[in-house]
Design a protein around this motif. Structure first.
Motif, PDB file in Angstrom:
ATOM      1  N   UNK A 130       0.826  -1.351   0.047  1.00  8.82           N
ATOM      2  CA  UNK A 130      -0.070  -0.018  -0.035  1.00  8.82           C
ATOM      3  C   UNK A 130       0.867   1.348   0.070  1.00  8.82           C
ATOM      4  N   UNK A 131       1.949   1.313   0.805  1.00  6.25           N
ATOM      5  CA  UNK A 131       2.852   2.462   0.858  1.00  6.25           C
ATOM      6  C   UNK A 131       3.436   2.791  -0.294  1.00  6.25           C
ATOM      7  N   UNK A 132       3.619   1.961  -1.208  1.00 10.11           N
ATOM      8  CA  UNK A 132       4.406   2.239  -2.539  1.00 10.11           C
ATOM      9  C   UNK A 132       3.980   3.546  -3.290  1.00 10.11           C
ATOM     10  N   UNK A 133       2.579   3.623  -3.252  1.00 12.47           N
ATOM     11  CA  UNK A 133       2.277   4.839  -4.138  1.00 12.47           C
ATOM     12  C   UNK A 133       1.396   5.873  -3.089  1.00 12.47           C
ATOM     13  N   UNK A 134       1.839   7.192  -3.366  1.00  6.53           N
ATOM     14  CA  UNK A 134       1.038   8.024  -2.640  1.00  6.53           C
ATOM     15  C   UNK A 134       1.179   8.193  -1.219  1.00  6.53           C
ATOM     16  N   UNK A 135       2.343   7.515  -0.569  1.00  2.00           N
ATOM     17  CA  UNK A 135       2.595   7.555   0.935  1.00  2.00           C
ATOM     18  C   UNK A 135       1.273   7.238   1.756  1.00  2.00           C
ATOM     19  N   UNK A 136       0.932   8.318   2.448  1.00  2.00           N
ATOM     20  CA  UNK A 136      -0.314   7.893   3.316  1.00  2.00           C
ATOM     21  C   UNK A 136      -1.554   7.778   2.852  1.00  2.00           C
ATOM     22  N   UNK A 137      -1.779   7.957   1.530  1.00  2.00           N
ATOM     23  CA  UNK A 137      -3.061   7.858   1.147  1.00  2.00           C
ATOM     24  C   UNK A 137      -3.390   6.310   0.700  1.00  2.00           C
ATOM     25  N   UNK A 138      -4.536   5.788   1.386  1.00  2.00           N
ATOM     26  CA  UNK A 138      -4.672   4.305   1.075  1.00  2.00           C
ATOM     27  C   UNK A 138      -5.183   4.079  -0.303  1.00  2.00           C
ATOM     28  N   UNK A 139      -4.588   4.655  -1.425  1.00  2.00           N
ATOM     29  CA  UNK A 139      -5.157   4.618  -2.687  1.00  2.00           C
ATOM     30  C   UNK A 139      -5.334   3.175  -3.278  1.00  2.00           C
ATOM     31  N   UNK A 140      -4.160   2.212  -2.964  1.00  2.00           N
ATOM     32  CA  UNK A 140      -4.548   0.726  -3.686  1.00  2.00           C
ATOM     33  C   UNK A 140      -5.467  -0.020  -3.022  1.00  2.00           C
ATOM     34  N   UNK A 141      -5.815   0.166  -1.851  1.00  2.00           N
ATOM     35  CA  UNK A 141      -6.868  -0.486  -0.940  1.00  2.00           C
ATOM     36  C   UNK A 141      -8.409   0.078  -1.478  1.00  2.00           C
ATOM     37  N   UNK A 308       4.634   5.027   7.001  1.00  2.00           N
ATOM     38  CA  UNK A 308       4.592   3.735   7.955  1.00  2.00           C
ATOM     39  C   UNK A 308       3.103   3.576   8.238  1.00  2.00           C
ATOM     40  N   UNK A 309       2.234   4.584   8.392  1.00  2.00           N
ATOM     41  CA  UNK A 309       0.661   4.378   8.567  1.00  2.00           C
ATOM     42  C   UNK A 309       0.242   3.036   7.560  1.00  2.00           C
ATOM     43  N   UNK A 310       0.708   3.427   6.213  1.00  2.00           N
ATOM     44  CA  UNK A 310       0.274   2.622   4.964  1.00  2.00           C
ATOM     45  C   UNK A 310       0.695   1.260   5.221  1.00  2.00           C
ATOM     46  N   UNK A 311       2.014   1.011   5.820  1.00  2.00           N
ATOM     47  CA  UNK A 311       2.682  -0.038   6.044  1.00  2.00           C
ATOM     48  C   UNK A 311       2.100  -0.918   7.162  1.00  2.00           C
ATOM     49  N   UNK A 312       1.564  -0.274   8.363  1.00  2.00           N
ATOM     50  CA  UNK A 312       0.949  -0.816   9.283  1.00  2.00           C
ATOM     51  C   UNK A 312      -0.642  -1.366   8.976  1.00  2.00           C
ATOM     52  N   UNK A 313      -1.165  -0.557   8.122  1.00  2.00           N
ATOM     53  CA  UNK A 313      -2.562  -1.142   7.489  1.00  2.00           C
ATOM     54  C   UNK A 313      -2.064  -2.331   6.616  1.00  2.00           C
ATOM     55  N   UNK A 314      -1.217  -2.531   6.190  1.00  2.00           N
ATOM     56  CA  UNK A 314      -0.702  -3.916   5.539  1.00  2.00           C
ATOM     57  C   UNK A 314      -0.311  -4.859   6.522  1.00  2.00           C
ATOM     58  N   UNK A 315       0.087  -4.325   7.434  1.00  2.00           N
ATOM     59  CA  UNK A 315       0.624  -5.585   8.715  1.00  2.00           C
ATOM     60  C   UNK A 315      -0.533  -5.987   9.215  1.00  2.00           C
ATOM     61  N   UNK A 316      -1.663  -4.951   9.506  1.00  2.00           N
ATOM     62  CA  UNK A 316      -3.093  -5.724   9.995  1.00  2.00           C
ATOM     63  C   UNK A 316      -3.474  -6.498   9.032  1.00  2.00           C
ATOM     64  N   UNK A 317      -3.542  -6.378   7.780  1.00  2.00           N
ATOM     65  CA  UNK A 317      -4.205  -7.172   6.586  1.00  2.00           C
ATOM     66  C   UNK A 317      -3.507  -8.389   6.609  1.00  2.00           C
ATOM     67  N   UNK A 318      -2.449  -8.473   7.013  1.00  2.00           N
ATOM     68  CA  UNK A 318      -1.437  -9.919   6.757  1.00  2.00           C
ATOM     69  C   UNK A 318      -1.740 -10.645   8.011  1.00  2.00           C
ATOM     70  N   UNK A 319      -1.745  -9.856   9.196  1.00  2.00           N
ATOM     71  CA  UNK A 319      -2.137 -10.428  10.252  1.00  2.00           C
ATOM     72  C   UNK A 319      -3.517 -11.357  10.311  1.00  2.00           C
ATOM     73  N   UNK A 320      -4.423 -10.595   9.781  1.00  2.00           N
ATOM     74  CA  UNK A 320      -5.873 -11.160   9.489  1.00  2.00           C
ATOM     75  C   UNK A 320      -5.611 -12.526   8.728  1.00  2.00           C
ATOM     76  N   UNK A 321      -5.070 -12.356   7.564  1.00  2.00           N
ATOM     77  CA  UNK A 321      -4.829 -13.559   6.852  1.00  2.00           C
ATOM     78  C   UNK A 321      -4.295 -14.598   7.593  1.00  2.00           C
TER      79      UNK A 321
END
Length: 422
Positions: A130-141, A308-321
């Motif tokens: 998620x953090x690869x594009x537009x930093x803190x904007x959750x655009x990919x999700x 980092x916030x976008x990375x942590x949103x990915x972390x939460x998604x990975x943990x859920x999986x």
């Protein structure tokens, strides 16, 4: 509550932001994910480098990356090294070791994103970015979840904060390009070598990733027609302002039938458009879709905490999986067979600037507006074909230096004809 141990590669600006947010938001993260994250190991290039933050007491700092990648207790790897070749090797090794991977590495993703995603799927682990594009904007999700049922027709983005800061400073503070770039470097908004940012390369890489999510087509950024901001002139900026426009480095992808038209470069944006009002290091992505119509997503495109916030949103998604034994699903499952084309060949309106003269060059064009001073003349063309543009430039360029910029929102794709390849 489940405990999941993670490993971090790199402890620079983004890596440090991940460490800080993990500690600052620990209580909320645990409540919302039902997971207690332990940062077990962090790999860095220099162990004794001074840092402005402290690692958790249980975290092991190492300069041996394999200690992180091969640790059997670590289930998720967060890659923030920012390189390409070494990051690729590390991600591949992590995936083969059955660890889910989170990265913000847009340069690597633009080159090998689909391959790495397929590898992760085959090994039944997550690969999120998620953090690869537009930093803190959750655009990919947003694209992969909120807009998954909508048909997107155009994506337009200000997705490089460095370039946007420079252009904003040149317009609002009347600075030269060199002075604006120097200010950006002094503030930490631009690298010592800013080529990727000012030449449009970074924006092209991010457009490739956006296209994959919006249209199901990953683009090869090396095949895109890309123009940077480093050749813009004060005459172009002044003329655009006089006509009621702002110049932005735009990355655009527009779908028509089975073709995907793209462009990356400085473009005139009407001052009434929301994109024109995005200044400094902010990013913005405008989406046109059948169901939603127009929507714009804005926010910080870089920085320690937003990324980092976008990375942590990915972390939460990975943990859920991991908790649901559901790892290996692609971040983006949309695939479409589209033929890439360039918007630059489409009929559209242009700002033409001629240097060394102050009068209208030709009357064969129905100029929409014009302005001049003692050393340049600028005019806005109506929508004209690329062939007519080239003829106009050739006619004027025989006697004077001339430059041109497209006007956003004026493209007429219906008029495009296929060009036969010789």
């Amino acid at each position: 509550m489940r405990t999941i141990k993670i490993g971090l590669l790199g402890l620079g600006t983004v890596g440090g932001g991940v460490v800080k947010l993990l500690q600052e938001h620990a209580a909320k993260i645990e409540q919302t994910t039902n997971v207690h994250f332990i940062l077990k190991r962090v790999a860095v290039a220099h162990l004794n480098k001074p840092r402005k933050f402290s690692l958790p007491e249980e975290t092991i700092l190492t300069d041996q990356i394999d200690e992180v990648l091969n640790d059997p207790e670590i289930q998720i790897i967060v890659e923030t090294m920012g390189t390409i070749n070494r990051a690729r090797q590390a991600i591949v090794q992590a995936i083969y070791n059955h660890k889910s991977v989170i990265t913000a590495n847009k340069d690597l993703l633009a080159i090998d994103g689909p391959k790495l995603a397929q590898l992760a799927k085959s090994r039944h682990v997550d690969f999120l970015y998620e953090a690869s594009v537009a930093g803190g904007i959750p655009i990919l999700r947003v694209l992969s979840s909120s807009l998954v049922t909508d048909q997107i027709t155009r994506v337009s983005g200000i997705i490089n904060g460095t370039a946007n800061y420079i252009l904003s400073a040149m317009v609002s503070d009347n600075l030269s390009y060199d002075k604006a770039l120097m200010n950006a470097q002094q503030k930490g908004y631009a690298e010592a070598n800013p080529v990727n940012d000012v030449k449009g390369i970074d924006a092209a890489n991010k457009l490739s990733i956006l296209s994959q999510f919006a249209f199901g087509k990953a683009l090869d950024p090396t095949n895109l027609n890309v123009r940077g901001i480093d050749q813009l002139t004060s005459a172009q900026l002044a003329s655009a302002k006089q006509f009621g426009y702002t110049i932005k480095l735009l990355a655009i992808a527009k779908r028509l039938s089975n073709r995907l038209y793209t462009s990356v470069g400085p473009t005139l944006v009407d001052n009434n458009d929301q994109l024109a009002q995005v200044n400094g290091v902010q990013n913005a992505i405008a989406i046109e879709s059948n169901a939603l119509g127009s929507s714009v997503y804005t926010g910080p495109g870089a920085g320690a905490k937003p990324t980092a916030n976008s990375i942590l949103s990915d972390l939460a998604a990975a943990a859920n999986d991991i908790l649901n034994y559901d790892c290996g699903n692609a971040f983006n499952n949309y695939h479409s067979e589209l033929t890439p084309s360039t918007l630059n060949n489409a009929p559209q309106s242009y700002l033409i600037t001629i240097y060394g003269r102050s009068t209208r060059p030709v009357d064969s064009i129905d100029w929409q507006n014009e302005t001049s001073n003692h050393n340049y003349w600028s005019g806005l063309t109506p929508v004209i074909s690329h062939k007519k543009l080239n003829l106009l430039l050739e006619t004027i360029g025989n006697d004077f230096a001339v430059s041109y910029l497209p006007v956003y929102g004026t493209v007429k794709l219906q008029a495009i004809k296929e060009v036969k390849q010789n």
